[in-house]
Enzyme design. Structure first.
Site, mmCIF file in Angstrom:
data_model
loop_
_atom_site.group_PDB
_atom_site.id
_atom_site.type_symbol
_atom_site.label_atom_id
_atom_site.label_comp_id
_atom_site.label_asym_id
_atom_site.label_seq_id
_atom_site.Cartn_x
_atom_site.Cartn_y
_atom_site.Cartn_z
ATOM 1 N N TRP A 180 0.817 -1.217 0.000
ATOM 2 C CA TRP A 180 0.000 0.000 0.000
ATOM 3 C C TRP A 180 0.845 1.258 0.000
ATOM 4 O O TRP A 180 0.552 2.215 -0.730
ATOM 5 C CB TRP A 180 -1.016 -0.038 1.143
ATOM 6 C CG TRP A 180 -2.010 -1.124 0.861
ATOM 7 C CD1 TRP A 180 -2.135 -2.316 1.501
ATOM 8 C CD2 TRP A 180 -2.955 -1.157 -0.230
ATOM 9 N NE1 TRP A 180 -3.103 -3.079 0.895
ATOM 10 C CE2 TRP A 180 -3.623 -2.392 -0.162
ATOM 11 C CE3 TRP A 180 -3.301 -0.267 -1.243
ATOM 12 C CZ2 TRP A 180 -4.617 -2.766 -1.069
ATOM 13 C CZ3 TRP A 180 -4.291 -0.629 -2.162
ATOM 14 C CH2 TRP A 180 -4.934 -1.865 -2.062
ATOM 15 N N ASP A 208 -1.344 6.643 6.102
ATOM 16 C CA ASP A 208 -2.451 5.797 5.676
ATOM 17 C C ASP A 208 -2.712 4.802 6.811
ATOM 18 O O ASP A 208 -1.936 3.885 7.040
ATOM 19 C CB ASP A 208 -2.061 5.075 4.384
ATOM 20 C CG ASP A 208 -3.128 4.090 3.909
ATOM 21 O OD1 ASP A 208 -4.152 3.920 4.601
ATOM 22 O OD2 ASP A 208 -2.925 3.483 2.834
ATOM 23 N N LYS A 236 -12.708 -1.349 6.666
ATOM 24 C CA LYS A 236 -12.101 -2.325 7.585
ATOM 25 C C LYS A 236 -12.609 -2.084 9.015
ATOM 26 O O LYS A 236 -13.311 -2.897 9.572
ATOM 27 C CB LYS A 236 -10.582 -2.256 7.514
ATOM 28 C CG LYS A 236 -10.077 -2.641 6.118
ATOM 29 C CD LYS A 236 -8.980 -1.757 5.678
ATOM 30 C CE LYS A 236 -8.650 -1.831 4.208
ATOM 31 N NZ LYS A 236 -8.693 -3.098 3.534
#
Ligand code: PMP
Length: 366
Positions: free
Chosen positions: A101, A178, A202
């Site tokens: 990511w 992030d 999530k």
């Protein structure tokens, strides 16, 4: 109805009481005569919903008064582009790459930096080590004049988490993190960051919604060509309502925030999440049948990848797990193996059921 223990990395399991409340309110929210999906985002009912969601999130994360909370769209991936548009300011930004990511974020910044009149710099990477740990201090070459320093504090695919403040890089430039896959799983000192962002699917709610918490001095720095819907200042000034926001996702996120407060907030969630993760890691570390290759100090409490040492058992492992009500354990296609994502909504009993199944499967096939 039987609900499974769902180990999906995202969209992921939501707390059952939240889903029940949403179901109950689906047709008629608090006597409004219609559901949340059907009401104007500018009406008094939805205004109350978004204001409460923001207030509860601020309380949970102890967001300081000089930070703004934005409810945006486009997922965390869109932030990979919005961040340089808003924060590069013709300068150079540092990126730390510790997994898929953060690498995607870096690649997007690289793609955009030149047209934005700036630069994206790789300030450290663990790719050569197979993304199995956090960066060490001597592996980072930080630019003290960078516009910002970007990192991903929980790598969802590789299971690497930056969990304690001591693991944050020493830097005076604004940190941009992030936190998609571990936000709200433990307390965090927001004041250490210039900006935090997280896709919702999530630990927050439905996909599509992305939450940005940004220090107010970082607003108003977007390059002039930035589309208004992507400009943090425009979105902050309009209360995240320049256009129609993802109202239902914000409503469900608000229910999750209320649920978290009722659980005792983030300190209580941290204790629970630590116990859940310890149960699975302790089992993995004593087994010769399974393997987790992340260095212990870098291990994620949320996403736990593991391998069967004999991969020929993979298919049988997944079929048996499914039959036992333990679903979505297949690892990300880029790394293979298995992955158990155990976000806030996963109870300890779910992890215990997984460990029991794994122990029994190993005894049968080991
Ligand atoms: N960052 C992290 C850490 C993620 O786990 C994900 C999604 N799995 C993303 C970014 C991308 O999120 P989205 O698909 O919402 O754009």
């Amino acid at each position: 109805m039987t609900r499974v223990f769902n180990f999906s990395a995202g969209p992921a399991a939501l707390p059952e009481p939240v889903l029940r409340q949403a179901a109950e309110e689906m047709l008629d929210w608090h006597g409004a005569g219609c559901g949340v999906m059907e009401m104007s985002h500018r009406g008094k009912e939805f205004t109350a919903i978004i204001e409460r969601a923001e207030a509860d999130l601020r309380e949970l994360l102890a967001v300081p008064a000089n930070y703004r909370v934005l409810f945006l769209q486009g997922g965390a991936t869109q932030q990979f582009a919005q961040i340089p548009m808003n924060l590069l300011g013709g300068g150079s930004a540092d990126y730390l790459v510790t997994g898929t990511w953060s690498k995607k974020a870096y690649n997007e910044a690289q793609h955009l930096a030149a047209p934005l009149g700036g630069r994206a710099r790789l300030a450290g990477s663990t790719e050569a080590a197979g993304f199995n740990r956090l960066l060490r201090a001597d592996e980072m070459q930080l630019d003290p004049g960078a516009s910002y320093l970007h990192l991903c504090s929980n790598e969802t695919i590789h299971g690497v988490e930056l969990g304690t403040p001591g693991q944050l890089p020493e830097s005076r430039v604004p940190l941009v993190a992030d936190m998609s896959s571990h936000i709200l799983s433990r307390p965090v000192d927001v004041s250490r960051f210039g900006m935090i962002y997280a896709g919702a699917q999530k630990n927050i709610g439905p996909s599509g919604l992305v939450i940005v918490v940004i220090r107010d001095d970082l607003l108003g720095r977007a390059v002039p060509a930035t589309p208004s819907v992507m400009d943090y200042k425009v979105m902050a000034d309009s209360g995240s309502m320049l256009n129609t926001p993802p109202t239902y996702a914000i409503y469900v996120a608000g229910l999750v925030f209320q649920w978290l407060r009722a659980q005792g907030g983030l300190a209580a969630m941290e204790a629970r999440n630590a116990a859940k993760a310890a149960l699975l890691y302790d089992f993995l570390d004593t087994s010769d049948f399974y393997d987790n290759r992340v260095e212990p100090a870098s291990r994620s409490r949320m996403n736990i990848p593991f391998l069967l040492r004999d991969e020929s058992f993979n298919a049988a492992f997944l079929t048996g797990a499914q039959a036992a009500g333990l679903t979505q354990l297949k690892g990300h296609k880029s790394v293979g193996g298995m992955r158990a994502s155990i976000y806030n909504a996963m109870p300890l009993e779910g992890v215990a059921a997984l460990v029991d199944y794994m122990r029994e499967f190993a005894a049968r096939h080991g």
